[in-house]
Design an enzyme around this catalytic site. Structure first.
Site, PDB file in Angstrom:
ATOM      1  NE  ARG A   1      -3.281   1.291   2.536  1.00 59.00           N
ATOM      2  CZ  ARG A   1      -4.026   1.689   3.556  1.00 59.00           C
ATOM      3  NH1 ARG A   1      -4.783   0.830   4.188  1.00 59.00           N
ATOM      4  NH2 ARG A   1      -4.004   2.940   3.957  1.00 59.00           N
TER       5      ARG A   1
ATOM      6  CB  ILE B   1      -7.997   4.043   2.892  1.00 59.06           C
ATOM      7  CG1 ILE B   1      -9.453   3.702   3.211  1.00 59.06           C
ATOM      8  CG2 ILE B   1      -7.355   4.818   4.036  1.00 59.06           C
ATOM      9  CD1 ILE B   1      -9.626   2.696   4.324  1.00 59.06           C
TER      10      ILE B   1
ATOM     11  CG  ASN C   1     -13.895  12.098   0.507  1.00 60.18           C
ATOM     12  OD1 ASN C   1     -13.992  11.625  -0.629  1.00 60.18           O
ATOM     13  ND2 ASN C   1     -14.402  11.496   1.569  1.00 60.18           N
ATOM     14  CB  THR C   2     -18.107  14.566  -1.882  1.00 60.71           C
ATOM     15  OG1 THR C   2     -19.503  14.521  -1.563  1.00 60.71           O
ATOM     16  CG2 THR C   2     -17.837  13.737  -3.134  1.00 60.71           C
ATOM     17  CG  HIS C   3     -18.854   9.989   3.443  1.00 64.77           C
ATOM     18  ND1 HIS C   3     -18.245   8.784   3.146  1.00 64.77           N
ATOM     19  CD2 HIS C   3     -19.827   9.713   4.345  1.00 64.77           C
ATOM     20  CE1 HIS C   3     -18.828   7.825   3.839  1.00 64.77           C
ATOM     21  NE2 HIS C   3     -19.781   8.362   4.575  1.00 64.77           N
TER      22      HIS C   3
ATOM     23  CG  ASP D   1     -15.298   8.419   5.313  1.00 74.29           C
ATOM     24  OD1 ASP D   1     -14.910   8.949   4.255  1.00 74.29           O
ATOM     25  OD2 ASP D   1     -15.769   7.272   5.367  1.00 74.29           O
TER      26      ASP D   1
HETATM   27  C1  GRF Z   1     -20.513   9.713  -4.243  1.00 80.64           C
HETATM   28  O1  GRF Z   1     -21.783   9.590  -3.672  1.00 80.64           O
HETATM   29  C2  GRF Z   1     -19.454   9.930  -3.199  1.00 80.64           C
HETATM   30  O2  GRF Z   1     -19.920  10.567  -2.060  1.00 80.64           O
HETATM   31  C3  GRF Z   1     -19.047   8.532  -2.828  1.00 80.64           C
HETATM   32  O3  GRF Z   1     -19.088   7.822  -4.037  1.00 80.64           O
HETATM   33  C4  GRF Z   1     -20.045   8.411  -4.893  1.00 80.64           C
HETATM   34  C5  GRF Z   1     -19.372   8.644  -6.208  1.00 80.64           C
HETATM   35  O4  GRF Z   1     -20.276   8.916  -7.220  1.00 80.64           O
HETATM   36  N1  GRF Z   1     -17.761   8.528  -2.163  1.00 80.64           N
HETATM   37  P1  GRF Z   1     -19.775   9.329  -8.682  1.00 80.64           P
HETATM   38  O5  GRF Z   1     -18.765   8.291  -9.146  1.00 80.64           O
HETATM   39  O6  GRF Z   1     -19.179  10.696  -8.589  1.00 80.64           O
HETATM   40  O7  GRF Z   1     -21.014   9.300  -9.524  1.00 80.64           O
END
Ligand code: GRF
Length: 239
Positions: free
Chosen positions: A99, A126, A141-143, A179
């Site tokens: 990794r 990760i 990052n979006t979660h 996260d």
């Molecule tokens: C998103 O909902 C993000 O939060 C999560 O994975 C999804 C990715 O969606 N980590 P996309 O590939 O951008 O359509």
């Protein structure tokens, strides 16, 4: 006038209402927020493993994406990048002995693109400390949940299984824990009767597509400061 406002767990009114001074206008390159060029000429690298709808939101907002890298050669995000004329790269964990080596290869690839911000847009690996430390407070990052609830790879499924009535998304800076970094923006999304994982995730993604380009533009422009878990926005904002 210079204002300093803290970004918070609730989207600031001036942004939630898409105050005219902050609306994105799509341009050929660079992100332009009317009245000021928040992320103009700022370079953004996107890491994505899947469909890439969040990458598409960045491209559509005029964010200057200079490279899209993936751990999966079959990620549709790579196709979206090609269609937009953006350079692509694949770094596969299987091609590296461990990794750490994967992390280093990815770090070196991303660093060579000289990014002002790095965006994890559905990147399902990760990232280790060697990667994270190379881009301090510059990785977004979006979660798909309201962190700290439902971290991990199955956030939407886990939220549904728990029976929550409200979920949402969290756009945050990345630190060395998963996260976990300082929250930039969150948006709540109601769980509707009859929702399944796909329908709820789709509704959550609509919020991600709205918030992620704004957050990435601000980080790329160097307008986000942190103090521990708190993220602060330093920007010219309409009063
Ligand atoms: C998103 O909902 C993000 O939060 C999560 O994975 C999804 C990715 O969606 N980590 P996309 O590939 O951008 O359509």
């Amino acid at each position: 006038m210079n204002h300093t406002r803290r970004t918070g767990s609730i989207l600031p009114g001036w942004l939630a209402g898409r105050a005219p001074g902050w609306q994105h206008r799509a341009g050929p390159r660079g992100s332009e927020l009317a009245g000021e060029n928040v992320a103009d000429n700022r370079r953004v690298v996107v890491l994505a493993s899947g469909n890439g709808s969040n990458l598409q939101a960045l491209l559509d907002a005029g964010i200057d994406v200079v490279l899209v890298a993936s751990d999966r050669p079959d990620a549709y995000a790579l196709e979206r990048a090609r269609l937009a004329g953006v350079d692509t790269a694949v770094v596969r964990p299987a091609d590296h002995p461990d990794r750490q080596a994967f992390d280093r290869a990815l770090r070196d690839l991303v660093a060579a693109a000289r990014p002002d911000a790095v965006c994890l847009a559905g990147f399902m690996r990760i990232l280790g400390p060697e990667f994270v430390r190379a881009f301090p407070d510059r990785i977004v990052n979006t979660h798909p949940s309201l962190l700290p609830a439902f971290g991990g790879a199955h956030a939407v499924r886990d939220a549904l299984a728990y029976g929550v009535r409200v979920s949402g998304c969290t756009v945050h800076l990345v630190d060395e824990q998963v996260d976990h970094g300082p929250v930039l923006f969150q948006a709540a999304v109601p769980v509707e009767d009859g929702d399944d994982e796909a329908s709820l995730h789709e509704r959550i993604k609509r919020e991600e597509h709205r918030l992620l380009p704004v957050a990435v533009g601000l980080v790329a422009a160097g307008r986000v400061r942190t103090d521990g878990r708190r993220a602060w926005l330093t920007a010219e904002v309409p009063s």
